[in-house]
Design a protein around this motif. Structure first.
Motif, PDB file in Angstrom:
ATOM      1  N   ASN A   1       0.840  -1.194   0.000  1.00  0.00           N
ATOM      2  CA  ASN A   1       0.000   0.000   0.000  1.00  0.00           C
ATOM      3  C   ASN A   1       0.880   1.249   0.000  1.00  0.00           C
ATOM      4  OD1 ASN A   1      -2.246   1.567  -0.065  1.00  0.00           O
ATOM      5  ND2 ASN A   1      -3.190   0.699   1.761  1.00  0.00           N
ATOM      6  N   HIS A   2       1.557   1.466  -1.108  1.00  0.00           N
ATOM      7  CA  HIS A   2       2.474   2.591  -1.235  1.00  0.00           C
ATOM      8  C   HIS A   2       1.751   3.938  -1.282  1.00  0.00           C
ATOM      9  CE1 HIS A   2       4.950  -0.796  -2.449  1.00  0.00           C
ATOM     10  NE2 HIS A   2       6.024  -0.029  -2.449  1.00  0.00           N
ATOM     11  N   LEU A   3       0.646   4.001  -1.994  1.00  0.00           N
ATOM     12  CA  LEU A   3       0.013   5.297  -2.233  1.00  0.00           C
ATOM     13  C   LEU A   3      -0.564   5.894  -0.954  1.00  0.00           C
ATOM     14  CD1 LEU A   3      -1.731   4.681  -5.683  1.00  0.00           C
ATOM     15  CD2 LEU A   3       0.640   5.312  -5.167  1.00  0.00           C
ATOM     16  N   ALA A   4      -1.292   5.079  -0.193  1.00  0.00           N
ATOM     17  CA  ALA A   4      -1.819   5.579   1.082  1.00  0.00           C
ATOM     18  C   ALA A   4      -0.682   5.905   2.034  1.00  0.00           C
ATOM     19  CB  ALA A   4      -2.760   4.550   1.705  1.00  0.00           C
ATOM     20  N   GLY A   5       0.340   5.033   2.075  1.00  0.00           N
ATOM     21  CA  GLY A   5       1.460   5.271   2.973  1.00  0.00           C
ATOM     22  C   GLY A   5       2.134   6.606   2.722  1.00  0.00           C
ATOM     23  N   GLN A   6       2.223   6.985   1.446  1.00  0.00           N
ATOM     24  CA  GLN A   6       2.870   8.257   1.104  1.00  0.00           C
ATOM     25  C   GLN A   6       2.185   9.444   1.774  1.00  0.00           C
ATOM     26  OE1 GLN A   6       5.629   8.210  -0.902  1.00  0.00           O
ATOM     27  NE2 GLN A   6       5.967  10.381  -0.521  1.00  0.00           N
ATOM     28  N   LEU A   7       0.894   9.357   1.924  1.00  0.00           N
ATOM     29  CA  LEU A   7       0.120  10.486   2.467  1.00  0.00           C
ATOM     30  C   LEU A   7       0.233  10.622   3.980  1.00  0.00           C
ATOM     31  CD1 LEU A   7      -3.200  10.045   0.442  1.00  0.00           C
ATOM     32  CD2 LEU A   7      -1.239  11.476  -0.128  1.00  0.00           C
ATOM     33  N   THR A   8       0.770   9.603   4.661  1.00  0.00           N
ATOM     34  CA  THR A   8       0.775   9.667   6.123  1.00  0.00           C
ATOM     35  C   THR A   8       1.699  10.754   6.649  1.00  0.00           C
ATOM     36  OG1 THR A   8       2.470   7.937   6.326  1.00  0.00           O
ATOM     37  CG2 THR A   8       0.141   7.241   6.382  1.00  0.00           C
ATOM     38  N   CYS A   9       2.855  10.930   6.009  1.00  0.00           N
ATOM     39  CA  CYS A   9       3.836  11.896   6.513  1.00  0.00           C
ATOM     40  C   CYS A   9       4.149  13.033   5.553  1.00  0.00           C
ATOM     41  CB  CYS A   9       5.143  11.196   6.867  1.00  0.00           C
ATOM     42  SG  CYS A   9       5.061  10.181   8.352  1.00  0.00           S
ATOM     43  N   ASP A  10       3.706  12.943   4.304  1.00  0.00           N
ATOM     44  CA  ASP A  10       3.956  14.032   3.371  1.00  0.00           C
ATOM     45  C   ASP A  10       3.208  15.295   3.797  1.00  0.00           C
ATOM     46  OD1 ASP A  10       5.705  12.797   1.672  1.00  0.00           O
ATOM     47  OD2 ASP A  10       4.463  12.965  -0.107  1.00  0.00           O
ATOM     48  N   PRO A  11       3.698  16.466   3.398  1.00  0.00           N
ATOM     49  CA  PRO A  11       2.937  17.695   3.667  1.00  0.00           C
ATOM     50  C   PRO A  11       1.556  17.701   3.009  1.00  0.00           C
ATOM     51  CG  PRO A  11       5.211  18.218   3.126  1.00  0.00           C
ATOM     52  CD  PRO A  11       5.035  16.743   2.851  1.00  0.00           C
ATOM     53  N   ASN A  12       1.415  16.994   1.861  1.00  0.00           N
ATOM     54  CA  ASN A  12       0.108  16.900   1.172  1.00  0.00           C
ATOM     55  C   ASN A  12      -0.445  18.270   0.793  1.00  0.00           C
ATOM     56  OD1 ASN A  12       0.170  14.105   1.599  1.00  0.00           O
ATOM     57  ND2 ASN A  12      -0.977  14.250   3.506  1.00  0.00           N
ATOM     58  N   ASP A  13       0.457  19.214   0.488  1.00  0.00           N
ATOM     59  CA  ASP A  13       0.010  20.589   0.282  1.00  0.00           C
ATOM     60  C   ASP A  13      -0.054  21.005  -1.183  1.00  0.00           C
ATOM     61  OD1 ASP A  13       2.724  20.541  -0.146  1.00  0.00           O
ATOM     62  OD2 ASP A  13       3.210  22.148   1.276  1.00  0.00           O
ATOM     63  N   ASP A  14      -0.049  20.031  -2.091  1.00  0.00           N
ATOM     64  CA  ASP A  14      -0.311  20.348  -3.497  1.00  0.00           C
ATOM     65  C   ASP A  14      -1.135  19.217  -4.093  1.00  0.00           C
ATOM     66  OD1 ASP A  14       1.444  18.273  -4.519  1.00  0.00           O
ATOM     67  OD2 ASP A  14       3.137  19.604  -4.122  1.00  0.00           O
ATOM     68  N   SER A  15      -1.440  19.332  -5.366  1.00  0.00           N
ATOM     69  CA  SER A  15      -2.403  18.416  -5.978  1.00  0.00           C
ATOM     70  C   SER A  15      -1.782  17.106  -6.454  1.00  0.00           C
ATOM     71  CB  SER A  15      -3.075  19.107  -7.170  1.00  0.00           C
ATOM     72  OG  SER A  15      -2.109  19.425  -8.179  1.00  0.00           O
ATOM     73  N   ARG A  16      -0.462  16.937  -6.342  1.00  0.00           N
ATOM     74  CA  ARG A  16       0.165  15.751  -6.938  1.00  0.00           C
ATOM     75  C   ARG A  16      -0.370  14.449  -6.372  1.00  0.00           C
ATOM     76  NH1 ARG A  16       6.209  16.297  -5.777  1.00  0.00           N
ATOM     77  NH2 ARG A  16       5.342  17.220  -3.875  1.00  0.00           N
ATOM     78  N   SER A  17      -0.715  14.444  -5.101  1.00  0.00           N
ATOM     79  CA  SER A  17      -1.152  13.204  -4.468  1.00  0.00           C
ATOM     80  C   SER A  17      -2.667  13.121  -4.293  1.00  0.00           C
ATOM     81  CB  SER A  17      -0.475  13.051  -3.102  1.00  0.00           C
ATOM     82  OG  SER A  17      -0.804  14.137  -2.253  1.00  0.00           O
ATOM     83  N   ASP A  18      -3.408  14.041  -4.880  1.00  0.00           N
ATOM     84  CA  ASP A  18      -4.870  14.005  -4.721  1.00  0.00           C
ATOM     85  C   ASP A  18      -5.456  12.684  -5.200  1.00  0.00           C
ATOM     86  OD1 ASP A  18      -5.032  16.470  -3.534  1.00  0.00           O
ATOM     87  OD2 ASP A  18      -5.796  17.524  -5.295  1.00  0.00           O
ATOM     88  N   GLY A  19      -4.853  12.106  -6.247  1.00  0.00           N
ATOM     89  CA  GLY A  19      -5.374  10.856  -6.790  1.00  0.00           C
ATOM     90  C   GLY A  19      -5.065   9.640  -5.952  1.00  0.00           C
ATOM     91  N   PHE A  20      -4.255   9.797  -4.891  1.00  0.00           N
ATOM     92  CA  PHE A  20      -3.914   8.664  -4.041  1.00  0.00           C
ATOM     93  C   PHE A  20      -5.019   8.338  -3.034  1.00  0.00           C
ATOM     94  CE2 PHE A  20       1.007   9.369  -4.266  1.00  0.00           C
ATOM     95  CZ  PHE A  20       0.954   9.174  -5.629  1.00  0.00           C
TER      96      PHE A  20
END
Length: 331
Positions: free
Chosen positions: A72-91
């Motif tokens: 589960n790479h995609l969800a894991g990425q969101l746990t600690c990233d700043p998540n402050d732009d649209s690049r990960s919205d699709g995750f």
């Protein structure tokens, strides 16, 4: 062949699982490492619905394939990233788009459900990412203080220790794929990540040599550094393409563009020394799967997947069970 050869389905999530299973079985794979996106594995369903788990397993069983791990790479990425732009919205689900906190909350629950899913599937390893609150500070200008980096590892531990508590409850281990943009991307940061979570057994690594090779870190050294923390292995190759004009930071060029300083390659077409990796895995007693993660922008993926299966089977070998000169002692 010493170990089972599997295919990680993350780069194949556009294919229905049934079609993919049939294809990979035909190529000679022993199993699949299911990605937790596409229709391959839904951890919110699987954490609660044993019938769903049986249904997904039945697809693999139909084609004689085994399941050793989920990822589960995609969800894991969101746990600690700043998540402050649209690049990960699709995750994450569409209703989380643009909301950093909502993406993180969803991701934390998704990772906890990944442990519950693994338990329901009878697995003991979940692979994935953690993201990083400090990756954007990699180059120390504007100046980055030691305290900022220390705080980043502390934040990672605050997010992940409660997740790892669920992994412990489920009897499952989390294997971080050491990778740029994660809290651990080389040997030294991997050591710091382990220390940040108190070296707890639930946290280890999904060894992938490609991400180390292009950074000019010796993948064998990584295995030697963490012999008891290699919980899963990805087989992936990479090539350095430095010619005096290209750069290791890849010049904002996407994968497959010829002026990149490095790129991923299909197995056997890059610079990773897989024989030495197999020898190192033999030394530490790793007996788990060798899971192909196929990425090569310059090659047809079906051709590459079949060739990669054959490559892994040819490069893998068991350690010797007897000293080669033992016969000299025979009377």
């Amino acid at each position: 062949m010493a170990r089972p050869v599997t295919m990680f389905t993350g780069q194949w999530a556009d294919m229905p699982l049934e079609e993919l299973a049939k294809t990979m079985a035909g190529f000679g794979y022993d199993g699949l490492e299911l990605a937790c996106w596409g229709d391959h594995m839904d951890v919110f369903k699987a954490a609660e619905d044993m019938d769903y788990c049986k249904k997904q397993r039945a697809i693999l069983d139909k084609y004689g394939l085994k399941l050793f791990a989920i990822s589960n790479h995609l969800a894991g990425q969101l746990t600690c990233d700043p998540n402050d732009d649209s690049r990960s919205d699709g995750f994450a689900p569409a209703d989380c788009a643009g909301d950093a906190d909502k993406k993180r909350e969803w991701a934390i629950e998704a990772m906890k459900n990944s442990a519950r899913t693994a338990k329901n599937l009878g697995l003991d390893v979940v692979n994935g990412f953690t993201g990083s609150p400090i990756w954007h500070m990699l180059y120390s200008f504007p100046p980055v203080s030691d305290q900022m980096i220390d705080d980043g590892f502390k934040y990672f531990a605050e997010i992940w220790n409660p997740i790892l508590d669920v992994f412990d409850e489920c009897g499952v281990k989390f294997a971080l794929e050491v990778h740029p943009t994660e809290i651990a991307f080389d040997i030294l940061t991997a050591k710091r990540a382990l220390e940040a979570v108190g070296n707890r057994e639930a946290f280890g690594f999904n060894f992938d040599p490609s991400h180390l090779h292009w950074q000019m870190v010796d993948p064998v050294k990584f295995i030697q550094e963490f012999p008891d923390r290699i919980y899963h292995v990805h087989m992936k190759d990479a090539a350095l393409q430095l010619d005096g004009r290209t750069g290791i930071l890849a010049s904002h060029l996407n994968f497959g563009q010829p002026m990149r300083g490095w790129d991923f390659r299909s197995l056997g077409h890059g610079g990773v020394d897989f024989e030495e990796i197999i020898r190192a895995l033999n030394v530490i007693g790793y007996e788990g799967p060798l899971s192909v993660e196929w990425e090569d922008s310059g090659m047809d993926r079906l051709h590459g997947a079949q060739e990669a299966c054959d490559f892994v089977k040819n490069v893998d070998f068991k350690p010797s069970g007897v000293a080669f000169d033992a016969a000299f002692d025979e009377k």
